[in-house]
Design an enzyme around this catalytic site. Structure first.
Site, PDB file in Angstrom:
ATOM      1  N   TYR A   1      -1.559   0.434  10.117  1.00 61.64           N
ATOM      2  CA  TYR A   1      -1.829  -0.361   8.909  1.00 61.64           C
ATOM      3  C   TYR A   1      -0.615  -0.326   7.974  1.00 61.64           C
ATOM      4  O   TYR A   1      -0.150  -1.363   7.495  1.00 61.64           O
ATOM      5  CB  TYR A   1      -3.079   0.201   8.221  1.00 61.64           C
ATOM      6  CG  TYR A   1      -3.284  -0.271   6.810  1.00 61.64           C
ATOM      7  CD1 TYR A   1      -3.672  -1.577   6.537  1.00 61.64           C
ATOM      8  CD2 TYR A   1      -3.102   0.606   5.733  1.00 61.64           C
ATOM      9  CE1 TYR A   1      -3.871  -2.007   5.229  1.00 61.64           C
ATOM     10  CE2 TYR A   1      -3.301   0.188   4.428  1.00 61.64           C
ATOM     11  CZ  TYR A   1      -3.675  -1.118   4.186  1.00 61.64           C
ATOM     12  OH  TYR A   1      -3.864  -1.535   2.890  1.00 61.64           O
TER      13      TYR A   1
ATOM     14  N   SER B   1       0.827  -1.201   0.000  1.00 67.82           N
ATOM     15  CA  SER B   1       0.000   0.000   0.000  1.00 67.82           C
ATOM     16  C   SER B   1       0.860   1.249   0.000  1.00 67.82           C
ATOM     17  O   SER B   1       1.987   1.251   0.531  1.00 67.82           O
ATOM     18  CB  SER B   1      -0.864  -0.027   1.260  1.00 67.82           C
ATOM     19  OG  SER B   1      -1.426   1.240   1.487  1.00 67.82           O
TER      20      SER B   1
ATOM     21  N   LYS C   1       2.086  -3.360   6.567  1.00 66.87           N
ATOM     22  CA  LYS C   1       2.436  -3.639   5.162  1.00 66.87           C
ATOM     23  C   LYS C   1       3.955  -3.599   4.981  1.00 66.87           C
ATOM     24  O   LYS C   1       4.538  -4.446   4.293  1.00 66.87           O
ATOM     25  CB  LYS C   1       1.758  -2.617   4.241  1.00 66.87           C
ATOM     26  CG  LYS C   1       0.257  -2.749   4.184  1.00 66.87           C
ATOM     27  CD  LYS C   1      -0.151  -4.031   3.465  1.00 66.87           C
ATOM     28  CE  LYS C   1      -1.636  -4.232   3.410  1.00 66.87           C
ATOM     29  NZ  LYS C   1      -2.034  -5.504   2.802  1.00 66.87           N
TER      30      LYS C   1
HETATM   31  N1  LIG Z   1      -8.792  -1.131  -1.285  1.00 69.55           N
HETATM   32  C1  LIG Z   1      -7.736  -0.334  -1.377  1.00 69.55           C
HETATM   33  O1  LIG Z   1      -7.853   0.842  -1.765  1.00 69.55           O
HETATM   34  C2  LIG Z   1      -6.367  -0.839  -1.040  1.00 69.55           C
HETATM   35  C3  LIG Z   1      -5.257   0.030  -1.155  1.00 69.55           C
HETATM   36  C4  LIG Z   1      -3.988  -0.452  -0.846  1.00 69.55           C
HETATM   37  C5  LIG Z   1      -3.825  -1.775  -0.469  1.00 69.55           C
HETATM   38  N2  LIG Z   1      -4.907  -2.594  -0.353  1.00 69.55           N
HETATM   39  C6  LIG Z   1      -4.717  -3.977   0.056  1.00 69.55           C
HETATM   40  O2  LIG Z   1      -5.298  -4.822  -0.914  1.00 69.55           O
HETATM   41  C7  LIG Z   1      -5.744  -6.027  -0.309  1.00 69.55           C
HETATM   42  C8  LIG Z   1      -7.169  -6.338  -0.724  1.00 69.55           C
HETATM   43  O3  LIG Z   1      -8.003  -5.248  -0.344  1.00 69.55           O
HETATM   44  P1  LIG Z   1      -9.549  -5.214  -0.679  1.00 69.55           P
HETATM   45  O4  LIG Z   1      -9.910  -3.785  -0.824  1.00 69.55           O
HETATM   46  O5  LIG Z   1      -9.885  -6.160  -1.747  1.00 69.55           O
HETATM   47  O6  LIG Z   1     -10.146  -5.710   0.721  1.00 69.55           O
HETATM   48  P2  LIG Z   1     -11.207  -6.871   1.054  1.00 69.55           P
HETATM   49  O7  LIG Z   1     -11.486  -6.760   2.503  1.00 69.55           O
HETATM   50  O8  LIG Z   1     -12.344  -6.813   0.105  1.00 69.55           O
HETATM   51  O9  LIG Z   1     -10.368  -8.188   0.745  1.00 69.55           O
HETATM   52  C9  LIG Z   1      -9.623  -8.901   1.702  1.00 69.55           C
HETATM   53  C10 LIG Z   1      -9.993 -10.363   1.548  1.00 69.55           C
HETATM   54  O10 LIG Z   1      -9.169 -11.152   2.397  1.00 69.55           O
HETATM   55  C11 LIG Z   1      -9.992 -12.051   3.146  1.00 69.55           C
HETATM   56  N3  LIG Z   1      -9.286 -12.290   4.409  1.00 69.55           N
HETATM   57  C12 LIG Z   1      -9.009 -11.389   5.368  1.00 69.55           C
HETATM   58  N4  LIG Z   1      -8.334 -11.960   6.378  1.00 69.55           N
HETATM   59  C13 LIG Z   1      -8.170 -13.270   6.042  1.00 69.55           C
HETATM   60  C14 LIG Z   1      -7.557 -14.371   6.680  1.00 69.55           C
HETATM   61  N5  LIG Z   1      -6.985 -14.253   7.886  1.00 69.55           N
HETATM   62  N6  LIG Z   1      -7.582 -15.571   6.070  1.00 69.55           N
HETATM   63  C15 LIG Z   1      -8.187 -15.714   4.855  1.00 69.55           C
HETATM   64  N7  LIG Z   1      -8.778 -14.695   4.204  1.00 69.55           N
HETATM   65  C16 LIG Z   1      -8.783 -13.485   4.792  1.00 69.55           C
HETATM   66  C17 LIG Z   1     -11.318 -11.344   3.298  1.00 69.55           C
HETATM   67  O11 LIG Z   1     -12.406 -12.216   3.551  1.00 69.55           O
HETATM   68  C18 LIG Z   1     -11.428 -10.653   1.929  1.00 69.55           C
HETATM   69  O12 LIG Z   1     -12.011 -11.523   0.973  1.00 69.55           O
HETATM   70  C19 LIG Z   1      -5.550  -5.838   1.194  1.00 69.55           C
HETATM   71  O13 LIG Z   1      -4.341  -6.457   1.559  1.00 69.55           O
HETATM   72  C20 LIG Z   1      -5.416  -4.330   1.346  1.00 69.55           C
HETATM   73  O14 LIG Z   1      -4.634  -3.995   2.457  1.00 69.55           O
HETATM   74  C21 LIG Z   1      -6.174  -2.152  -0.633  1.00 69.55           C
END
Ligand SMILES: NC(=O)c1ccc[n+]([C@@H]2O[C@H](COP(=O)([O-])OP(=O)(O)OC[C@H]3O[C@@H](n4cnc5c(N)ncnc54)[C@H](O)[C@@H]3O)[C@@H](O)[C@H]2O)c1
Length: 324
Positions: free
Chosen positions: A142, A118, A146
């Site tokens: 957070y 991130s 990362k």
């Molecule tokens: N959305 C954003 O703008 C953004 C920006 C930077 C980084 N990220 C990173 O991208 C990744 C995905 O984000 P997203 O927006 O799709 O979020 P999201 O919450 O939709 O997806 C996360 C997924 O991981 C699963 N999960 C969480 N903990 C788990 C565990 N212990 N075991 C198994 N599954 C687990 C959840 O059920 C979910 O399906 C994350 O790592 C987030 O930190 C997101």
């Protein structure tokens, strides 16, 4: 056909990544605990295994069964504000969970590992746009989680020969322009889905965190990148890891929009004003975060195709407008 494990593949970004992998001809297994992910995001053609990274045996079992060539790791908690209030929970899910996955992946011969990092690893920008050489001093817990995973990956690359890619996303937004993925985020904390929930009347009003930031209209400026563009970059990263040992790349559109500009674009799309109020700044926020994605363009031969503000808002509203 290469077998790829997508951890968190039932989530918002993960489901779009699975879609891109299937289109590129990979065999895809999704591992997810469905905490924020959803069954409606599981795509036909992928295999689903319900499990939790905090149970090491469950992830090891899947790695043993399929002997993946590559892993894409998206599972994490992602609300920066909440991470400042619940650091223990974020440490367990984001750091311990990732270490459990790394142990299983290396034990069962995974060669390539792509990690959802991130822009939060950078902290307050010393210069804009932010390139990958920028200092990493997270201002929220957070971002620290990362960065800690990135540092562990660097050691696993050295000690276990794992080829790794840290993809530092800026703000992921939008939905599959083809309309195949329509799973709404559960308890969203990001601007666009929150605007959508207000537009649908599921939330009373939009709270804008700070209108006194040193920006032209006083609201924070962020770089928004469409999920379908992010997904394409993951497929490219997997391919490029065939020859590169480590990659650390920003993924952003390189354009900054203020909170107010995004809200106004939503208001144009829905044809009315959103109820909103200005509230205090949130701890852990920065005034402006805009990426330089020059390295991703060069190394991945990647260029965002869907990241205009108009496409981002319209593809999101298409999903929210029709949601039950
Ligand atoms: N959305 C954003 O703008 C953004 C920006 C930077 C980084 N990220 C990173 O991208 C990744 C995905 O984000 P997203 O927006 O799709 O979020 P999201 O919450 O939709 O997806 C996360 C997924 O991981 C699963 N999960 C969480 N903990 C788990 C565990 N212990 N075991 C198994 N599954 C687990 C959840 O059920 C979910 O399906 C994350 O790592 C987030 O930190 C997101």
């Amino acid at each position: 056909m290469a077998r790829i494990l997508v951890v968190g593949g039932a989530g918002y970004i993960g489901s779009h990544v699975v879609q891109a992998l299937l289109a590129a001809g990979y065999k895809v297994v999704v591992f997810d605990n469905l905490s924020t992910g959803q069954r409606c995001n599981l795509l036909k053609g992928s295999i689903f295994r319900h499990g939790d990274l905090l149970r090491p045996a469950s992830i090891a079992e899947v790695c043993r069964e399929f002997r993946f060539q590559g892993v894409i790791h998206l599972a994490a908690l992602k609300a920066a504000g909440e991470s400042m209030l619940r650091p223990e929970v974020y440490a367990r899910h984001n750091i311990t969970g990732s270490l459990n996955l790394l142990a299983a992946a290396t034990q069962f011969g995974v060669e390539r590992f792509v990690f959802s990092s991130s822009a939060a690893v950078y902290g307050d920008p010393e210069r804009l746009p932010i390139d990958e050489q920028h200092a990493t001093r997270p201002v929220n817990f957070y971002g620290f989680t990362k960065l800690t995973v990135e540092q562990n990956l660097a050691w696993f690359a050295r000690l276990r020969g794992l080829h790794i890619a840290n993809l530092r996303y800026f703000n992921a937004v939008g939905y599959d322009p083809g309309g195949a993925l329509r799973g709404l985020e559960k308890r969203p904390a990001n601007l666009l889905p929150v605007c959508m929930e207000v537009a649908r009347g599921w939330r009373e009003r939009l709270e804008i965190f700070g209108d006194d930031w040193p920006t032209p209209d006083g609201t924070c400026i962020r770089d928004y990148v469409h999920v379908t563009d992010l997904a394409a970059a993951h497929v490219r990263a997997l391919e490029v890891l065939g020859t590169r040992e480590t990659l650390t790349l920003n993924l952003g559109s390189e354009v900054g929009y203020s909170v107010l500009e995004v809200v106004q674009a939503v208001e144009r799309a829905i044809g009315r004003e959103l109820p909103r109020s200005n509230v205090a700044r949130r701890s852990g926020d920065s005034a402006e975060l805009v990426a330089s994605a020059e390295l991703a363009r060069e190394v991945l031969d990647w260029q965002p195709q869907h990241s205009s503000l108009e496409t981002i808002v319209s593809s999101t509203w298409n999903v929210y407008r029709d949601a039950p």
